[in-house]
Design a protein around this motif. Structure first.
Motif, PDB file in Angstrom:
ATOM      1  N   ASN A  65       6.099  -2.027  -6.135  1.00  0.00           N
ATOM      2  CA  ASN A  65       4.546  -2.269  -7.169  1.00  0.00           C
ATOM      3  C   ASN A  65       5.259  -2.852  -8.302  1.00  0.00           C
ATOM      4  O   ASN A  65       4.694  -3.266  -8.707  1.00  0.00           O
ATOM      5  CB  ASN A  65       3.487  -1.104  -6.254  1.00  0.00           C
ATOM      6  CG  ASN A  65       2.788  -1.621  -5.447  1.00  0.00           C
ATOM      7  OD1 ASN A  65       3.403  -2.759  -4.720  1.00  0.00           O
ATOM      8  ND2 ASN A  65       2.364  -0.610  -4.960  1.00  0.00           N
ATOM      9  N   LEU A  66       5.683  -1.358  -9.299  1.00  0.00           N
ATOM     10  CA  LEU A  66       6.387  -1.521 -10.370  1.00  0.00           C
ATOM     11  C   LEU A  66       7.101  -3.174 -11.044  1.00  0.00           C
ATOM     12  O   LEU A  66       6.563  -3.914 -12.107  1.00  0.00           O
ATOM     13  CB  LEU A  66       6.578  -0.030 -10.698  1.00  0.00           C
ATOM     14  CG  LEU A  66       6.040   0.675 -10.953  1.00  0.00           C
ATOM     15  CD1 LEU A  66       6.725   2.137 -11.243  1.00  0.00           C
ATOM     16  CD2 LEU A  66       4.757   0.590 -12.277  1.00  0.00           C
TER      17      LEU A  66
ATOM     18  N   ILE B  82       3.976   5.096   7.548  1.00  0.00           N
ATOM     19  CA  ILE B  82       5.011   4.627   8.288  1.00  0.00           C
ATOM     20  C   ILE B  82       6.217   5.027   8.175  1.00  0.00           C
ATOM     21  O   ILE B  82       7.033   5.632   9.837  1.00  0.00           O
ATOM     22  CB  ILE B  82       5.059   2.947   7.977  1.00  0.00           C
ATOM     23  CG1 ILE B  82       3.731   2.372   8.237  1.00  0.00           C
ATOM     24  CG2 ILE B  82       6.202   2.256   9.135  1.00  0.00           C
ATOM     25  CD1 ILE B  82       3.645   2.122   9.967  1.00  0.00           C
ATOM     26  N   SER B  83       6.954   5.305   7.404  1.00  0.00           N
ATOM     27  CA  SER B  83       8.104   5.939   7.331  1.00  0.00           C
ATOM     28  C   SER B  83       8.143   6.607   7.114  1.00  0.00           C
ATOM     29  O   SER B  83       9.405   7.300   7.929  1.00  0.00           O
ATOM     30  CB  SER B  83       8.457   6.389   5.220  1.00  0.00           C
ATOM     31  OG  SER B  83       9.765   6.388   5.149  1.00  0.00           O
ATOM     32  N   GLY B  84       7.053   7.627   7.521  1.00  0.00           N
ATOM     33  CA  GLY B  84       7.539   9.327   7.801  1.00  0.00           C
ATOM     34  C   GLY B  84       6.791   9.320   8.694  1.00  0.00           C
ATOM     35  O   GLY B  84       7.885  10.762   9.659  1.00  0.00           O
TER      36      GLY B  84
ATOM     37  N   GLY C  54       1.023  -1.070  -0.366  1.00  0.00           N
ATOM     38  CA  GLY C  54      -0.087  -0.008   0.250  1.00  0.00           C
ATOM     39  C   GLY C  54       0.946   1.077   0.416  1.00  0.00           C
ATOM     40  O   GLY C  54       1.484   1.567   1.271  1.00  0.00           O
ATOM     41  N   ILE C  55       0.491   2.257  -1.459  1.00  0.00           N
ATOM     42  CA  ILE C  55       1.316   3.154  -1.069  1.00  0.00           C
ATOM     43  C   ILE C  55       1.764   3.978  -0.261  1.00  0.00           C
ATOM     44  O   ILE C  55       2.318   4.436   0.225  1.00  0.00           O
ATOM     45  CB  ILE C  55       1.693   3.992  -2.864  1.00  0.00           C
ATOM     46  CG1 ILE C  55       1.793   3.163  -3.997  1.00  0.00           C
ATOM     47  CG2 ILE C  55       1.856   5.394  -2.754  1.00  0.00           C
ATOM     48  CD1 ILE C  55       1.264   3.692  -5.006  1.00  0.00           C
TER      49      ILE C  55
END
Length: 84
Positions: free
Chosen positions: A69-70, A17-19, A10-11
């Motif tokens: 995802n890509l 979470i990273s932020g 999920g983008i």
């Protein structure tokens, strides 16, 4: 052991979470800068630095999830072994 494949991340989930993690790291860096004598640490920097670092983490997380995802769509996702 069961293998699980992560096909998609999920983008916004990874970005959020990273932020948050980068924001916490920014707070830790603030404390480290306080301990350096003569650094010229001020209150505005102490407030803005963790926020900017958190925003940077969000952007990096979104970008990483998008790229994952890509790549996972074309080459397959990560395989993780789990125990029940």
């Amino acid at each position: 052991m069961a293998k699980v494949k992560i096909n998609r991340i999920g983008i916004l989930s990874l970005g959020k979470i990273s932020g948050i993690l980068y924001f916490i790291l920014g707070l830790i860096a603030d404390i480290a800068f306080l301990l350096i004598p003569g650094f010229g640490f001020n209150l505005i920097f102490a407030i803005i630095f963790p926020i900017l670092y958190g925003v940077m983490g969000l952007v990096i997380g979104v970008l990483m999830a998008f790229l994952y995802n890509l790549i996972a769509e074309r080459f397959g996702g990560l395989e993780i072994e789990t125990k029940k």
